[in-house]
Design an enzyme around this catalytic site. Structure first.
Site, PDB file in Angstrom:
ATOM      1  CB  SER A 205      -0.963  -0.068   1.188  1.00  0.00           C
ATOM      2  OG  SER A 205      -2.070   0.743   0.962  1.00  0.00           O
TER       3      SER A 205
HETATM    4  N1  LIG Z   1      -6.301   1.774   7.829  1.00  0.00           N
HETATM    5  C1  LIG Z   1      -6.044   3.062   7.221  1.00  0.00           C
HETATM    6  C2  LIG Z   1      -6.623   3.111   5.829  1.00  0.00           C
HETATM    7  C3  LIG Z   1      -5.698   2.511   4.873  1.00  0.00           C
HETATM    8  O1  LIG Z   1      -4.714   1.926   5.248  1.00  0.00           O
HETATM    9  C4  LIG Z   1      -5.965   2.680   3.449  1.00  0.00           C
HETATM   10  C5  LIG Z   1      -7.233   3.041   3.017  1.00  0.00           C
HETATM   11  C6  LIG Z   1      -7.474   3.219   1.667  1.00  0.00           C
HETATM   12  C7  LIG Z   1      -6.454   3.033   0.740  1.00  0.00           C
HETATM   13  C8  LIG Z   1      -5.191   2.659   1.170  1.00  0.00           C
HETATM   14  C9  LIG Z   1      -4.948   2.488   2.536  1.00  0.00           C
HETATM   15  N2  LIG Z   1      -3.674   2.171   3.008  1.00  0.00           N
HETATM   16  C10 LIG Z   1      -2.514   2.368   2.359  1.00  0.00           C
HETATM   17  O2  LIG Z   1      -1.438   2.369   2.905  1.00  0.00           O
HETATM   18  C11 LIG Z   1      -6.615   4.185   8.050  1.00  0.00           C
HETATM   19  O3  LIG Z   1      -7.088   3.925   9.160  1.00  0.00           O
HETATM   20  O4  LIG Z   1      -6.527   5.330   7.629  1.00  0.00           O
END
Ligand SMILES: N[C@@H](CC(=O)c1ccccc1NC=O)C(=O)O
Length: 327
Positions: A129
């Protein structure tokens, strides 16, 4: 005791500046596998520990050319669901990082690992991610080489200077002494503006991007590995790189496939160029870009670990085919 994991601090400013390390038998030839976690630059529940499931699968898989594992934690931006009291919270625990803090921490961790284990270019950077964003930023010209220089923002007109991408207020970590041979991006974010635009109805996307990079969209482009071409991008910056693997699951509910598509396009330019490596080192300078379909939801990749492990094993197989890893 061999194969013991330890967690060490690579910085003194923040308690998140830690890296967990498992050195396998030191005589073993092979690659260091270095993981950068995701969590949208802000989720305090996602840390260096999120590599545990994957590492244990890989340790139980015999015959892999792996010399060691490392998993990097880095300073995080603020998260609205995890507020902290600025008065009672120690600055070492307070999460208010802004770009370039995250990438500078990753660089500092890599410098620490290199100083301690001297693996040179024999390492694979693996990012999930936003960790995949950080992995490719490590080898982007605009983020890593020209670190204190004014940045020309527009991709189509690189002569127009629009500000500074990544000048750091504090001391800079030393520049990389050796770039990774391979990068594996899993469920990666590679184009910030496109990510926001693909999810116009969900404000969290814009919020976490602004939380890490403020609201300057030209800066977003400047740090997006799928946006920057030539010397500012991965194309010109990742000189000694040999292999890029982009893994994505159709079942990923958070990061859509257009992220991978943009990055693949940018990496195809890089792939056409020959790797820059000392003549005596090898017989060819080929590069490979591979797209790997995986399965499961966004966070299942690291929660279960099997898909992340699969992508890493795939990368090691590719390196073997290229003659770059012991059989
Ligand atoms: N758990 C994260 C959300 C998240 O990790 C996320 C959400 C949408 C697209 C990508 C994500 N993470 C990428 O590192 C949060 O709480 O903001």
């Amino acid at each position: 005791m061999p194969n013991q994991s330890r967690t060490v601090a690579y910085g003194r400013v923040h308690n998140l500046q830690i890296v967990s390390v498992t050195q396998l038998a030191p005589e073993r030839e092979g690659y260091w596998v270095i993981f950068i976690h995701g969590g949208a630059w802000r989720d305090p529940a996602v840390t260096n520990n999120s590599f545990d499931a994957t590492e244990s699968i890989l340790r139980d898989t015999p015959g892999l050319p792996i010399a060691g594992f490392a998993s990097i934690s880095y300073r995080l931006s603020a998260h609205p669901n995890h507020p902290q009291d600025p008065i009672s919270t120690s600055p070492k625990d307070f999460r208010d990082a802004k770009h370039p803090n995250h990438i500078r921490d990753v660089e500092a961790a890599l410098a620490f690992l290199q100083n301690t284990y001297s693996f040179g270019g024999r390492y694979i950077l693996v990012g999930h991610s936003c960790g995949a964003t950080l992995a490719f930023q490590v080898v982007m010209g605009a983020v890593s080489n020209h670190r204190e220089q004014a940045f020309s923002g527009a991709t189509e007109n690189p002569e127009i200077s629009v500000g500074v991408v990544s000048a750091s207020p504090g001391p800079l970590p030393p520049p990389l002494t050796a770039q990774p041979t391979a990068i594996v991006g899993v469920a990666g974010i590679y184009d910030l503006r496109r990510l926001r635009d693909s999810h116009p109805d969900i404000s969290a996307y814009r919020e976490f991007i602004e939380g890490a990079f403020e609201a300057d969209e030209l800066l977003w482009d400047g740090v997006s590995p799928a946006q920057m071409a030539g010397s500012r991008g991965v194309e010109g910056g990742w000189k000694s790189g040999r292999l890029a693997v982009l893994a994505h699951s159709k079942e990923d509910e958070l990061v859509d496939e257009s992220q991978l598509e943009g990055m693949e396009e940018s990496l195809r330019q890089w792939e056409k160029l020959e790797a820059q490596i000392p003549v005596q080192e090898l017989s060819h300078r080929d590069r490979r870009v591979r797209v790997l379909p995986i399965s499961g939801a966004h966070d299942e990749a690291w929660e279960r670990g099997d898909q992340l492990a699969y992508a890493i094993i795939y990368a090691l197989e590719q390196l073997r085919e290229m003659g770059l890893a012991p059989q």
